[in-house]
Design an enzyme around this catalytic site. Structure first.
Site, mmCIF file in Angstrom:
data_model
loop_
_atom_site.group_PDB
_atom_site.id
_atom_site.type_symbol
_atom_site.label_atom_id
_atom_site.label_comp_id
_atom_site.label_asym_id
_atom_site.label_seq_id
_atom_site.Cartn_x
_atom_site.Cartn_y
_atom_site.Cartn_z
ATOM 1 N N HIS A 104 0.841 -1.125 0.022
ATOM 2 C CA HIS A 104 0.177 0.046 0.082
ATOM 3 C C HIS A 104 1.002 1.326 0.121
ATOM 4 C CE1 HIS A 104 -3.559 2.437 0.746
ATOM 5 N NE2 HIS A 104 -2.787 2.929 1.676
ATOM 6 N N GLU A 169 8.555 1.119 -2.825
ATOM 7 C CA GLU A 169 7.768 -0.123 -2.754
ATOM 8 C C GLU A 169 8.514 -1.035 -3.564
ATOM 9 O OE1 GLU A 169 4.056 0.269 -4.569
ATOM 10 O OE2 GLU A 169 3.614 2.181 -3.696
HETATM 11 C C1 GRF Z 1 1.282 0.765 -6.117
HETATM 12 O O1 GRF Z 1 1.361 2.123 -5.831
HETATM 13 C C2 GRF Z 1 0.891 -0.041 -5.081
HETATM 14 O O2 GRF Z 1 1.286 0.297 -3.691
HETATM 15 C C3 GRF Z 1 -0.679 0.174 -5.062
HETATM 16 O O3 GRF Z 1 -0.992 0.065 -6.577
HETATM 17 C C4 GRF Z 1 0.239 0.636 -7.252
HETATM 18 C C5 GRF Z 1 0.840 -0.359 -8.246
HETATM 19 O O4 GRF Z 1 1.615 -0.345 -9.131
HETATM 20 N N1 GRF Z 1 -1.393 -0.859 -4.420
HETATM 21 P P1 GRF Z 1 2.154 -1.300 -9.999
HETATM 22 O O5 GRF Z 1 1.026 -1.826 -10.859
HETATM 23 O O6 GRF Z 1 2.987 -2.400 -9.307
HETATM 24 O O7 GRF Z 1 3.309 -0.445 -11.010
#
Ligand code: GRF
Length: 218
Positions: A104, A169
């Site tokens: 998240h 992330e």
């Molecule tokens: C990311 O920011 C994740 O945290 C959220 O949705 C986005 C997905 O990005 N849940 P991706 O598809 O991995 O590029």
């Protein structure tokens, strides 16, 4: 792995697995949208892909059931939500309890839900970031595995903040999955422990520093 869109987290996990930093086999990538660009990343990595389009189902229960059927064909140890943008129902969450992980884009419990970067800027918080957590019935509310924070900078826009949070992330998600695969995570009293220890929040505001990188590669 379940996705809905771009698939940059999927790619980060694929890359980490390829260089031996994440000891997993990704059995399948399932998207609820046929047009999700992430499906191409998965195919390019030689991973089997499936589309279960939520619009083909009249209610959430039947969609969840179809999704479960596709997931269970592979008997996965872990189900990873990597940008999966549908709320999952109770039966799905119960079925994968303790082996369902989500990322998240905020420092939970701050800013659950959508538009987190815009909301973080509006709230004027000095730090923003990302959280990997186990999924429970409370949306964006399950036990936190790990978090990475980045400083909010003067002049930040939702887009510039998103770029830095997304980079964070991509660092923490493969690591959290690795810890799970290595059997090093345990949930005690709603808190996730790594080798029996609390997991610190990583500060990736200056993510180039060796100290941070060492800390992350435990
Ligand atoms: C990311 O920011 C994740 O945290 C959220 O949705 C986005 C997905 O990005 N849940 P991706 O598809 O991995 O590029």
């Amino acid at each position: 792995m379940l996705i809905s869109g771009r698939g940059s987290n999927l790619q980060a996990i694929v890359d980490a697995a390829r260089v031996g930093e994440c000891p997993i086999d990704i059995a399948t990538v399932i998207s609820n949208r046929a047009q999700a660009p992430g499906l191409r990343n998965a195919s390019a990595a030689g991973i089997d892909t499936v589309v279960v389009d939520h619009r083909d189902f009249s209610d959430r229960v039947s969609f969840d059931r179809a999704l479960m059927k596709q997931v269970d064909r592979h008997e996965p140890d872990l189900v990873v939500l990597a940008g999966f943008m549908r709320i999952l129902g109770d039966a799905f969450i119960d079925h994968y309890a303790g082996r369902l992980m989500n990322i998240h884009p905020s420092l939970l419990p701050a800013f659950p839900g959508l538009r987190t970067h815009e909301r973080a800027l509006a709230a004027g918080v000095p730090q923003h970031g990302a959280t990997v957590h186990f999924v429970t019935h409370e949306v964006d509310g399950g036990p936190i595995v790990t978090q990475a924070q980045v400083a909010v900078l003067p002049g930040d826009t939702p887009q510039s903040l998103e770029t830095r949070v997304l980079a964070a992330e991509h660092r923490i998600f493969p690591i959290a999955i690795r810890w799970f695969a290595q059997g090093r995570l345990r949930v005690a009293n709603g808190e996730v422990l790594l080798d029996g220890q609390r997991i610190p929040i990583y500060d990736l505001s200056d993510s180039g520093t060796q100290e941070n990188l060492n800390g992350l590669r435990r």
